[in-house]
Design a protein around this motif. Structure first.
Motif, PDB file in Angstrom:
ATOM      1  N   MET A   1      -9.156  18.342   4.286  1.00  0.00           N
ATOM      2  CA  MET A   1      -8.459  17.240   3.622  1.00  0.00           C
ATOM      3  C   MET A   1      -7.635  16.458   4.641  1.00  0.00           C
ATOM      4  SD  MET A   1      -7.296  18.676  -0.116  1.00  0.00           S
ATOM      5  CE  MET A   1      -6.254  19.991   0.521  1.00  0.00           C
ATOM      6  N   ILE A   2      -7.533  15.177   4.412  1.00  0.00           N
ATOM      7  CA  ILE A   2      -6.841  14.280   5.333  1.00  0.00           C
ATOM      8  C   ILE A   2      -5.807  13.465   4.559  1.00  0.00           C
ATOM      9  CG2 ILE A   2      -7.112  12.311   6.889  1.00  0.00           C
ATOM     10  CD1 ILE A   2      -9.946  13.296   7.434  1.00  0.00           C
ATOM     11  N   ASN A   3      -4.635  13.344   5.113  1.00  0.00           N
ATOM     12  CA  ASN A   3      -3.600  12.509   4.516  1.00  0.00           C
ATOM     13  C   ASN A   3      -3.647  11.120   5.138  1.00  0.00           C
ATOM     14  OD1 ASN A   3      -2.559  14.608   2.892  1.00  0.00           O
ATOM     15  ND2 ASN A   3      -1.421  15.409   4.646  1.00  0.00           N
ATOM     16  N   ILE A   4      -3.632  10.108   4.298  1.00  0.00           N
ATOM     17  CA  ILE A   4      -3.661   8.729   4.772  1.00  0.00           C
ATOM     18  C   ILE A   4      -2.544   7.939   4.099  1.00  0.00           C
ATOM     19  CG2 ILE A   4      -6.132   8.685   5.326  1.00  0.00           C
ATOM     20  CD1 ILE A   4      -6.652   7.386   2.652  1.00  0.00           C
ATOM     21  N   VAL A   5      -2.239   6.780   4.673  1.00  0.00           N
ATOM     22  CA  VAL A   5      -1.177   5.927   4.148  1.00  0.00           C
ATOM     23  C   VAL A   5      -1.681   4.487   4.087  1.00  0.00           C
ATOM     24  CG1 VAL A   5      -0.186   5.586   6.440  1.00  0.00           C
ATOM     25  CG2 VAL A   5       1.246   5.259   4.415  1.00  0.00           C
ATOM     26  N   VAL A   6      -1.296   3.766   3.050  1.00  0.00           N
ATOM     27  CA  VAL A   6      -1.722   2.377   2.868  1.00  0.00           C
ATOM     28  C   VAL A   6      -0.997   1.480   3.864  1.00  0.00           C
ATOM     29  CG1 VAL A   6      -1.826   0.429   1.270  1.00  0.00           C
ATOM     30  CG2 VAL A   6      -2.201   2.753   0.424  1.00  0.00           C
ATOM     31  N   GLU A   7      -1.780   0.703   4.635  1.00  0.00           N
ATOM     32  CA  GLU A   7      -1.211  -0.226   5.614  1.00  0.00           C
ATOM     33  C   GLU A   7      -1.317  -1.681   5.174  1.00  0.00           C
ATOM     34  OE1 GLU A   7      -2.618   0.097   9.619  1.00  0.00           O
ATOM     35  OE2 GLU A   7      -1.166   1.673  10.079  1.00  0.00           O
ATOM     36  N   GLN A   8      -2.423  -2.019   4.471  1.00  0.00           N
ATOM     37  CA  GLN A   8      -2.625  -3.402   4.049  1.00  0.00           C
ATOM     38  C   GLN A   8      -3.300  -3.440   2.688  1.00  0.00           C
ATOM     39  OE1 GLN A   8      -4.695  -5.874   6.927  1.00  0.00           O
ATOM     40  NE2 GLN A   8      -3.719  -4.853   8.641  1.00  0.00           N
ATOM     41  N   LYS A   9      -3.035  -4.521   1.932  1.00  0.00           N
ATOM     42  CA  LYS A   9      -3.728  -4.794   0.679  1.00  0.00           C
ATOM     43  C   LYS A   9      -4.204  -6.239   0.729  1.00  0.00           C
ATOM     44  CE  LYS A   9      -2.131  -3.256  -3.255  1.00  0.00           C
ATOM     45  NZ  LYS A   9      -1.277  -2.963  -4.437  1.00  0.00           N
ATOM     46  N   ALA A  10      -5.474  -6.460   0.411  1.00  0.00           N
ATOM     47  CA  ALA A  10      -6.018  -7.827   0.457  1.00  0.00           C
ATOM     48  C   ALA A  10      -6.961  -8.042  -0.722  1.00  0.00           C
ATOM     49  CB  ALA A  10      -6.752  -8.068   1.775  1.00  0.00           C
ATOM     50  N   GLU A  11      -6.766  -9.149  -1.427  1.00  0.00           N
ATOM     51  CA  GLU A  11      -7.655  -9.490  -2.536  1.00  0.00           C
ATOM     52  C   GLU A  11      -8.883 -10.207  -1.982  1.00  0.00           C
ATOM     53  OE1 GLU A  11      -7.306 -12.893  -5.617  1.00  0.00           O
ATOM     54  OE2 GLU A  11      -6.282 -11.181  -6.554  1.00  0.00           O
ATOM     55  N   ILE A  12     -10.039  -9.554  -2.071  1.00  0.00           N
ATOM     56  CA  ILE A  12     -11.284 -10.156  -1.607  1.00  0.00           C
ATOM     57  C   ILE A  12     -11.773 -11.171  -2.634  1.00  0.00           C
ATOM     58  CG2 ILE A  12     -13.628  -9.716  -0.802  1.00  0.00           C
ATOM     59  CD1 ILE A  12     -11.380  -8.528   0.940  1.00  0.00           C
ATOM     60  N   THR A  13     -11.783 -10.756  -3.895  1.00  0.00           N
ATOM     61  CA  THR A  13     -12.059 -11.636  -5.036  1.00  0.00           C
ATOM     62  C   THR A  13     -11.127 -11.175  -6.158  1.00  0.00           C
ATOM     63  OG1 THR A  13     -13.717 -10.308  -6.226  1.00  0.00           O
ATOM     64  CG2 THR A  13     -14.504 -11.615  -4.339  1.00  0.00           C
ATOM     65  N   PRO A  14     -11.064 -11.900  -7.279  1.00  0.00           N
ATOM     66  CA  PRO A  14     -10.189 -11.459  -8.371  1.00  0.00           C
ATOM     67  C   PRO A  14     -10.484 -10.052  -8.888  1.00  0.00           C
ATOM     68  CG  PRO A  14     -10.845 -13.730  -8.703  1.00  0.00           C
ATOM     69  CD  PRO A  14     -11.653 -13.230  -7.548  1.00  0.00           C
ATOM     70  N   HIS A  15     -11.706  -9.563  -8.656  1.00  0.00           N
ATOM     71  CA  HIS A  15     -12.070  -8.231  -9.142  1.00  0.00           C
ATOM     72  C   HIS A  15     -12.339  -7.230  -8.023  1.00  0.00           C
ATOM     73  CE1 HIS A  15     -13.327 -10.757 -12.729  1.00  0.00           C
ATOM     74  NE2 HIS A  15     -12.418  -9.949 -13.219  1.00  0.00           N
ATOM     75  N   LEU A  16     -12.005  -7.589  -6.789  1.00  0.00           N
ATOM     76  CA  LEU A  16     -12.261  -6.694  -5.670  1.00  0.00           C
ATOM     77  C   LEU A  16     -11.048  -6.680  -4.743  1.00  0.00           C
ATOM     78  CD1 LEU A  16     -14.693  -4.909  -4.853  1.00  0.00           C
ATOM     79  CD2 LEU A  16     -15.332  -6.692  -3.233  1.00  0.00           C
ATOM     80  N   LEU A  17     -10.443  -5.502  -4.608  1.00  0.00           N
ATOM     81  CA  LEU A  17      -9.231  -5.328  -3.817  1.00  0.00           C
ATOM     82  C   LEU A  17      -9.525  -4.406  -2.636  1.00  0.00           C
ATOM     83  CD1 LEU A  17      -6.113  -5.680  -3.548  1.00  0.00           C
ATOM     84  CD2 LEU A  17      -5.894  -3.625  -4.978  1.00  0.00           C
ATOM     85  N   ARG A  18      -9.186  -4.853  -1.434  1.00  0.00           N
ATOM     86  CA  ARG A  18      -9.425  -4.043  -0.233  1.00  0.00           C
ATOM     87  C   ARG A  18      -8.113  -3.433   0.254  1.00  0.00           C
ATOM     88  NH1 ARG A  18     -13.131  -6.634   4.121  1.00  0.00           N
ATOM     89  NH2 ARG A  18     -14.582  -6.031   2.437  1.00  0.00           N
ATOM     90  N   LEU A  19      -8.121  -2.113   0.411  1.00  0.00           N
ATOM     91  CA  LEU A  19      -6.995  -1.404   0.995  1.00  0.00           C
ATOM     92  C   LEU A  19      -7.379  -0.921   2.381  1.00  0.00           C
ATOM     93  CD1 LEU A  19      -5.611   0.847  -1.897  1.00  0.00           C
ATOM     94  CD2 LEU A  19      -5.116  -1.547  -1.394  1.00  0.00           C
ATOM     95  N   THR A  20      -6.524  -1.181   3.344  1.00  0.00           N
ATOM     96  CA  THR A  20      -6.683  -0.620   4.679  1.00  0.00           C
ATOM     97  C   THR A  20      -5.702   0.531   4.805  1.00  0.00           C
ATOM     98  OG1 THR A  20      -7.320  -2.761   5.607  1.00  0.00           O
ATOM     99  CG2 THR A  20      -6.594  -1.074   7.152  1.00  0.00           C
ATOM    100  N   MET A  21      -6.244   1.714   5.101  1.00  0.00           N
ATOM    101  CA  MET A  21      -5.438   2.926   5.130  1.00  0.00           C
ATOM    102  C   MET A  21      -5.535   3.597   6.491  1.00  0.00           C
ATOM    103  SD  MET A  21      -6.341   4.245   1.272  1.00  0.00           S
ATOM    104  CE  MET A  21      -8.063   3.758   1.306  1.00  0.00           C
ATOM    105  N   ALA A  22      -4.449   4.248   6.898  1.00  0.00           N
ATOM    106  CA  ALA A  22      -4.386   4.842   8.228  1.00  0.00           C
ATOM    107  C   ALA A  22      -4.073   6.336   8.141  1.00  0.00           C
ATOM    108  CB  ALA A  22      -3.324   4.136   9.071  1.00  0.00           C
ATOM    109  N   GLY A  23      -4.612   7.064   9.106  1.00  0.00           N
ATOM    110  CA  GLY A  23      -4.337   8.492   9.189  1.00  0.00           C
ATOM    111  C   GLY A  23      -4.955   9.067  10.452  1.00  0.00           C
ATOM    112  N   LYS A  24      -4.225   9.924  11.155  1.00  0.00           N
ATOM    113  CA  LYS A  24      -4.720  10.486  12.409  1.00  0.00           C
ATOM    114  C   LYS A  24      -6.030  11.239  12.224  1.00  0.00           C
ATOM    115  CE  LYS A  24      -0.195  10.902  14.657  1.00  0.00           C
ATOM    116  NZ  LYS A  24       0.788  11.840  15.272  1.00  0.00           N
ATOM    117  N   ILE A  89       2.596  -0.746   0.263  1.00  0.00           N
ATOM    118  CA  ILE A  89       2.449  -0.425   1.680  1.00  0.00           C
ATOM    119  C   ILE A  89       3.292   0.830   1.952  1.00  0.00           C
ATOM    120  CG2 ILE A  89       2.725  -1.231   4.042  1.00  0.00           C
ATOM    121  CD1 ILE A  89       0.667  -2.766   2.304  1.00  0.00           C
ATOM    122  N   GLY A  90       2.659   1.822   2.524  1.00  0.00           N
ATOM    123  CA  GLY A  90       3.355   3.090   2.767  1.00  0.00           C
ATOM    124  C   GLY A  90       3.003   4.169   1.762  1.00  0.00           C
ATOM    125  N   SER A  91       2.316   3.802   0.668  1.00  0.00           N
ATOM    126  CA  SER A  91       1.884   4.809  -0.308  1.00  0.00           C
ATOM    127  C   SER A  91       0.919   5.792   0.351  1.00  0.00           C
ATOM    128  CB  SER A  91       1.210   4.138  -1.508  1.00  0.00           C
ATOM    129  OG  SER A  91       2.131   3.370  -2.243  1.00  0.00           O
TER     130      SER A  91
END
Length: 240
Positions: A1-24, A89-91
């Motif tokens: 299992m890997i722990n990650i954290v949300v770095e960015q949120k971007a709306e691609i379209t009204p029904h598609l949301l992109r999260l960029t997440m980071a983790g070592k 951001i940070g979740s």
């Protein structure tokens, strides 16, 4: 299992949301992990086991240890969708994976991709992996014109967006009609099909029985079924 954290949120379209997440831990993912799947783990108040939801790795950067994941959002109460919309951001989140990448057979003469927003991340990765001279069709189901987007695909891939905002019960029939209207090209066809259960069920039969697509050249996967959670859908999809 890997722990990650949300770095960015971007709306691609009204029904598609992109999260960029980071983790070592992402540095340990295989070099070809893009397009593979991961399991997102959410706490479950009713049992000691976490609830899991499956998503595609839309992109991954091993140097920065970041990963992009696209979520279909409808304003509903879906576990992962609701979390994606409300997270900040940070979740933090725990994941498992990655699972294997499911690619269309690159040795085929031409390609036929069919899907909806849930399978668009995996289809997009497939399209980006094709040779520049690849030919074929990509038929994509969306809810509105606002969901149409530019995809990175060879010029020889004809991309059509099918906007259907009517009852989902009619989607399978309408998608089959749209697929059947496409020109069937010469040579061996590689089919890559994923999305709602009833759509996949009907089109799998069409490609297998009507078009005699070989098993080697076929990928069929039900990503979801109307009215079912992922655990219940997992049982249902075994009948495909």
């Amino acid at each position: 299992m890997i722990n990650i954290v949300v770095e960015q949120k971007a709306e691609i379209t009204p029904h598609l949301l992109r999260l960029t997440m980071a983790g070592k831990g992402l540095a340990e993912f295989p070099a070809d992990a893009k397009g593979g799947y991961i399991k997102l783990l959410f706490d479950n108040d009713k049992t000691s086991k976490p609830e899991m939801r499956t998503y595609t790795i839309r992109d991954i950067d091993h140097q920065t240890c970041t990963m992009a994941v696209d979520f279909v959002v409808h304003g509903d109460k879906g576990l992962a969708s609701s979390w994606a919309q409300s997270c900040e951001i940070g979740s933090e989140l725990t994941i498992r994976g990655p699972g294997p990448v499911k690619q269309a057979n690159q040795q085929a003469d031409w390609f036929f991709f069919v899907g909806d927003l849930s399978s668009l991340p995996a289809i997009s990765v497939n399209l980006e992996a094709l040779q520049e001279d690849a030919i074929g069709h990509a038929l994509l189901l969306v809810e509105s014109d606002s969901d149409i987007q530019t995809l990175d695909a060879p010029a020889g891939i004809d991309i059509e967006w099918l906007v259907l905002n009517n009852s989902i019960e009619n989607h399978a029939k309408l998608m089959k009609q749209a697929v059947a209207a496409k020109a069937w090209l010469q040579g061996e066809c590689a089919v890559w099909l994923a999305g709602e259960f009833e759509v996949v069920k009907m089109l799998k039969k069409y490609f297998r029985d009507d078009k005699s697509v070989k098993k080697l050249n076929a990928y069929y996967s039900s990503y979801w079924k109307q009215g079912l959670t992922e655990p219940d859908h997992k049982k249902e999809k075994q009948s495909l």
